[in-house]
Design a protein around this motif. Structure first.
Motif, PDB file in Angstrom:
ATOM      1  N   VAL A  92       0.830  -1.203   0.000  1.00 29.48           N
ATOM      2  CA  VAL A  92       0.000   0.000   0.000  1.00 29.48           C
ATOM      3  C   VAL A  92       0.867   1.257   0.000  1.00 29.48           C
ATOM      4  O   VAL A  92       0.567   2.241  -0.685  1.00 29.48           O
ATOM      5  CB  VAL A  92      -0.958  -0.019   1.204  1.00 29.48           C
ATOM      6  CG1 VAL A  92      -1.673   1.325   1.351  1.00 29.48           C
ATOM      7  CG2 VAL A  92      -1.990  -1.135   1.049  1.00 29.48           C
ATOM      8  N   GLN A  93       1.961   1.225   0.763  1.00 29.65           N
ATOM      9  CA  GLN A  93       2.827   2.400   0.840  1.00 29.65           C
ATOM     10  C   GLN A  93       3.725   2.568  -0.384  1.00 29.65           C
ATOM     11  O   GLN A  93       4.138   3.679  -0.700  1.00 29.65           O
ATOM     12  CB  GLN A  93       3.683   2.324   2.105  1.00 29.65           C
ATOM     13  CG  GLN A  93       2.894   2.414   3.395  1.00 29.65           C
ATOM     14  CD  GLN A  93       3.748   2.234   4.637  1.00 29.65           C
ATOM     15  OE1 GLN A  93       4.933   1.898   4.554  1.00 29.65           O
ATOM     16  NE2 GLN A  93       3.156   2.446   5.805  1.00 29.65           N
ATOM     17  N   GLY A  94       4.017   1.467  -1.082  1.00 31.03           N
ATOM     18  CA  GLY A  94       4.971   1.540  -2.183  1.00 31.03           C
ATOM     19  C   GLY A  94       4.377   1.537  -3.573  1.00 31.03           C
ATOM     20  O   GLY A  94       5.096   1.766  -4.549  1.00 31.03           O
ATOM     21  N   ARG A  95       3.073   1.301  -3.696  1.00 30.83           N
ATOM     22  CA  ARG A  95       2.462   1.207  -5.023  1.00 30.83           C
ATOM     23  C   ARG A  95       2.310   2.577  -5.673  1.00 30.83           C
ATOM     24  O   ARG A  95       2.314   3.615  -5.010  1.00 30.83           O
ATOM     25  CB  ARG A  95       1.096   0.518  -4.932  1.00 30.83           C
ATOM     26  CG  ARG A  95       0.061   1.297  -4.136  1.00 30.83           C
ATOM     27  CD  ARG A  95      -1.163   0.454  -3.840  1.00 30.83           C
ATOM     28  NE  ARG A  95      -1.937   0.177  -5.034  1.00 30.83           N
ATOM     29  CZ  ARG A  95      -3.038   0.836  -5.374  1.00 30.83           C
ATOM     30  NH1 ARG A  95      -3.499   1.807  -4.605  1.00 30.83           N
ATOM     31  NH2 ARG A  95      -3.686   0.526  -6.478  1.00 30.83           N
ATOM     32  N   ASN A  96       2.179   2.563  -6.980  1.00 34.36           N
ATOM     33  CA  ASN A  96       1.909   3.782  -7.750  1.00 34.36           C
ATOM     34  C   ASN A  96       0.541   3.610  -8.389  1.00 34.36           C
ATOM     35  O   ASN A  96       0.423   3.051  -9.481  1.00 34.36           O
ATOM     36  CB  ASN A  96       2.994   3.979  -8.811  1.00 34.36           C
ATOM     37  CG  ASN A  96       2.891   5.324  -9.515  1.00 34.36           C
ATOM     38  OD1 ASN A  96       1.803   5.828  -9.741  1.00 34.36           O
ATOM     39  ND2 ASN A  96       4.044   5.899  -9.865  1.00 34.36           N
ATOM     40  N   GLY A 155       6.925   1.415  -8.657  1.00 30.34           N
ATOM     41  CA  GLY A 155       5.930   0.659  -7.917  1.00 30.34           C
ATOM     42  C   GLY A 155       5.785  -0.776  -8.351  1.00 30.34           C
ATOM     43  O   GLY A 155       5.108  -1.562  -7.682  1.00 30.34           O
ATOM     44  N   ASP A 156       6.403  -1.180  -9.459  1.00 23.73           N
ATOM     45  CA  ASP A 156       6.270  -2.562  -9.939  1.00 23.73           C
ATOM     46  C   ASP A 156       6.819  -3.571  -8.936  1.00 23.73           C
ATOM     47  O   ASP A 156       6.290  -4.668  -8.786  1.00 23.73           O
ATOM     48  CB  ASP A 156       6.992  -2.745 -11.277  1.00 23.73           C
ATOM     49  CG  ASP A 156       6.150  -2.294 -12.468  1.00 23.73           C
ATOM     50  OD1 ASP A 156       5.015  -1.822 -12.241  1.00 23.73           O
ATOM     51  OD2 ASP A 156       6.623  -2.414 -13.617  1.00 23.73           O
ATOM     52  N   ASN A 157       7.903  -3.189  -8.247  1.00 27.95           N
ATOM     53  CA  ASN A 157       8.568  -4.148  -7.367  1.00 27.95           C
ATOM     54  C   ASN A 157       7.653  -4.615  -6.237  1.00 27.95           C
ATOM     55  O   ASN A 157       7.566  -5.814  -5.938  1.00 27.95           O
ATOM     56  CB  ASN A 157       9.832  -3.519  -6.778  1.00 27.95           C
ATOM     57  CG  ASN A 157      10.793  -4.550  -6.218  1.00 27.95           C
ATOM     58  OD1 ASN A 157      11.191  -5.472  -6.922  1.00 27.95           O
ATOM     59  ND2 ASN A 157      11.160  -4.391  -4.957  1.00 27.95           N
ATOM     60  N   THR A 158       6.950  -3.678  -5.621  1.00 28.88           N
ATOM     61  CA  THR A 158       6.069  -4.071  -4.516  1.00 28.88           C
ATOM     62  C   THR A 158       4.849  -4.831  -5.009  1.00 28.88           C
ATOM     63  O   THR A 158       4.292  -5.664  -4.297  1.00 28.88           O
ATOM     64  CB  THR A 158       5.647  -2.836  -3.683  1.00 28.88           C
ATOM     65  OG1 THR A 158       5.093  -3.282  -2.453  1.00 28.88           O
ATOM     66  CG2 THR A 158       4.641  -1.964  -4.419  1.00 28.88           C
ATOM     67  N   VAL A 159       4.418  -4.575  -6.232  1.00 29.96           N
ATOM     68  CA  VAL A 159       3.326  -5.354  -6.817  1.00 29.96           C
ATOM     69  C   VAL A 159       3.755  -6.804  -6.985  1.00 29.96           C
ATOM     70  O   VAL A 159       3.030  -7.738  -6.624  1.00 29.96           O
ATOM     71  CB  VAL A 159       2.891  -4.752  -8.173  1.00 29.96           C
ATOM     72  CG1 VAL A 159       1.868  -5.660  -8.863  1.00 29.96           C
ATOM     73  CG2 VAL A 159       2.303  -3.364  -7.985  1.00 29.96           C
ATOM     74  N   VAL A 160       4.967  -7.010  -7.524  1.00 33.11           N
ATOM     75  CA  VAL A 160       5.474  -8.360  -7.777  1.00 33.11           C
ATOM     76  C   VAL A 160       5.618  -9.137  -6.469  1.00 33.11           C
ATOM     77  O   VAL A 160       5.135 -10.265  -6.346  1.00 33.11           O
ATOM     78  CB  VAL A 160       6.828  -8.286  -8.513  1.00 33.11           C
ATOM     79  CG1 VAL A 160       7.522  -9.646  -8.507  1.00 33.11           C
ATOM     80  CG2 VAL A 160       6.615  -7.802  -9.943  1.00 33.11           C
ATOM     81  N   TYR A 161       6.296  -8.558  -5.494  1.00 32.64           N
ATOM     82  CA  TYR A 161       6.598  -9.258  -4.248  1.00 32.64           C
ATOM     83  C   TYR A 161       5.391  -9.318  -3.312  1.00 32.64           C
ATOM     84  O   TYR A 161       5.004 -10.403  -2.847  1.00 32.64           O
ATOM     85  CB  TYR A 161       7.749  -8.572  -3.508  1.00 32.64           C
ATOM     86  CG  TYR A 161       9.129  -8.841  -4.058  1.00 32.64           C
ATOM     87  CD1 TYR A 161       9.989  -9.721  -3.418  1.00 32.64           C
ATOM     88  CD2 TYR A 161       9.586  -8.191  -5.201  1.00 32.64           C
ATOM     89  CE1 TYR A 161      11.281  -9.948  -3.900  1.00 32.64           C
ATOM     90  CE2 TYR A 161      10.864  -8.416  -5.696  1.00 32.64           C
ATOM     91  CZ  TYR A 161      11.705  -9.306  -5.039  1.00 32.64           C
ATOM     92  OH  TYR A 161      12.966  -9.536  -5.529  1.00 32.64           O
ATOM     93  N   ASN A 162       4.836  -8.159  -2.989  1.00 31.54           N
ATOM     94  CA  ASN A 162       3.892  -8.073  -1.882  1.00 31.54           C
ATOM     95  C   ASN A 162       2.446  -8.306  -2.296  1.00 31.54           C
ATOM     96  O   ASN A 162       1.739  -9.086  -1.650  1.00 31.54           O
ATOM     97  CB  ASN A 162       4.050  -6.717  -1.181  1.00 31.54           C
ATOM     98  CG  ASN A 162       5.432  -6.566  -0.568  1.00 31.54           C
ATOM     99  OD1 ASN A 162       5.905  -7.432   0.152  1.00 31.54           O
ATOM    100  ND2 ASN A 162       6.107  -5.465  -0.867  1.00 31.54           N
ATOM    101  N   ARG A 163       1.995  -7.653  -3.355  1.00 38.43           N
ATOM    102  CA  ARG A 163       0.653  -7.998  -3.853  1.00 38.43           C
ATOM    103  C   ARG A 163       0.657  -9.447  -4.325  1.00 38.43           C
ATOM    104  O   ARG A 163      -0.283 -10.201  -4.053  1.00 38.43           O
ATOM    105  CB  ARG A 163       0.226  -7.077  -4.981  1.00 38.43           C
ATOM    106  CG  ARG A 163      -1.194  -7.392  -5.492  1.00 38.43           C
ATOM    107  CD  ARG A 163      -1.612  -6.499  -6.642  1.00 38.43           C
ATOM    108  NE  ARG A 163      -2.870  -6.920  -7.205  1.00 38.43           N
ATOM    109  CZ  ARG A 163      -4.070  -6.428  -6.870  1.00 38.43           C
ATOM    110  NH1 ARG A 163      -4.162  -5.499  -5.943  1.00 38.43           N
ATOM    111  NH2 ARG A 163      -5.180  -6.869  -7.445  1.00 38.43           N
TER     112      ARG A 163
END
Length: 335
Positions: free
Chosen positions: A145-149, A165-173
């Protein structure tokens, strides 16, 4: 040194070596049961100087910087431990990245990093308990939530690392969505599908993307229509609910039952199934199974009631989200 693994480290950095070996042994045992038998003779973790801070899993060997695990502080009781998580994540790459090599295309890295986060959550729960796993999933959620775009975010099957923001989507989402998918399908059905997925693609010549995972898992779903609806929102879409609980009331009935009511509203997007949990105070843990009820979330509201024998004032909090029901909390499932 563990029973099935070895940690090579500076003798001055032995603080977490035994814990690392324990996690490696558990990864080899449980990932091998859940996903596919471990094919190599040894599993090693090798420390290198903190000139760079990363860890990376190669077949049979995980290179691990001293600065991200060996010298880390121990987590508080019930919290996700950094050493546990990183070792579990990197060990998962023996399966997601090495035994199975994803395709080089949009969404391919989710099958490596997102699946490694999902696997780590499973292993943390297996070894450290539900509270530690829940803490780890909260970490995924918070960082996502904090890192997405939001303005440029793409679905998991389209993300390619080229946008902020792609990185947090790949790992965390990715890790969260695979956990939610397991809850939607059921643990045994999900694991049977993942085992088939690895068997199907581990030797090539094709290298899979998310669409191949979706196709492989579908026959294992008990409810294909519900499976497709989930996939369309979470893997092929960008749904993101934001839940708000309001008007929470706690009453004690004459027969001694405690009734908790409230209103749940989704301020975000998507139509999702959640569990609302009434959490007892730590000294007043209950052992009964949760009652079930029905309502609606998504763009509407729902009221939830739960009753159980409690001592007066024993309710600690009411929380909402996937995976909220355990033996010490009463939950109502809302669709």
């Amino acid at each position: 040194e563990g029973t099935q693994s070895t940690v090579f480290h500076d003798r001055r950095h032995a603080f977490h070596a035994a814990r690392m070996a324990e996690m490696l042994d558990a990864a080899r045992q449980h990932y091998g049961t859940w996903f596919h038998p471990y094919p190599w003779t040894s599993l090693r973790l090798t420390e290198f100087p903190g000139l760079s801070s990363y860890a990376q899993g190669f077949p049979g060997n995980i290179t691990f910087s001293e600065s991200i695990g060996f010298l880390a502080h121990k987590a508080e009781e019930g919290e996700a431990d950094t050493v546990d998580f990183i070792v579990a994540h990197e060990a998962a790459h023996q399966w997601w990245g090495n035994i199975l090599t994803p395709g080089k295309g949009p969404g391919g890295n989710v099958l490596s990093e997102g699946m490694a986060n999902y696997s780590a959550a499973m292993l943390v729960e297996q070894l450290r308990g539900v509270d530690a796993r829940r803490s780890l999933l909260r970490k995924f959620e918070r960082e996502y939530v904090q890192g997405r775009n939001p303005d440029r975010e793409r679905p998991l099957h389209k993300v390619d690392g080229s946008r902020p923001g792609d990185n947090t989507v790949v790992y965390n989402r990715g890790g969260w969505v695979f956990w939610m998918l397991m809850e939607q399908m059921g643990r045994e059905r999900m694991l049977a599908g993942l085992q088939e997925f690895i068997r199907r693609f581990k030797d090539g010549p094709d290298f899979p993307l998310i669409e191949d995972l979706v196709e492989t898992l579908r026959p294992h779903a008990a409810d294909p229509a519900a499976y497709d609806a989930f996939v369309n929102q979470w893997l092929l879409g960008t749904a993101l609910p934001e839940f708000r609980l309001a008007d929470i009331h706690h009453e004690t009935e004459e027969e001694g039952r405690h009734v908790v009511t409230g209103t749940l509203t989704n301020l975000g997007t998507g139509l999702v199934e959640v569990e609302v949990a009434v959490v007892p105070a730590p000294a007043q843990k209950a052992t009964g199974k949760g009652a079930t009820g029905e309502g609606t979330t998504g763009e509407g509201q729902a009221s939830a009631a739960d009753s159980a024998p409690r001592a007066p004032g024993s309710i600690q909090r009411v929380s909402v989200g996937p995976g909220e029901s355990t033996s010490d909390r009463k939950s109502t499932r809302l669709n």
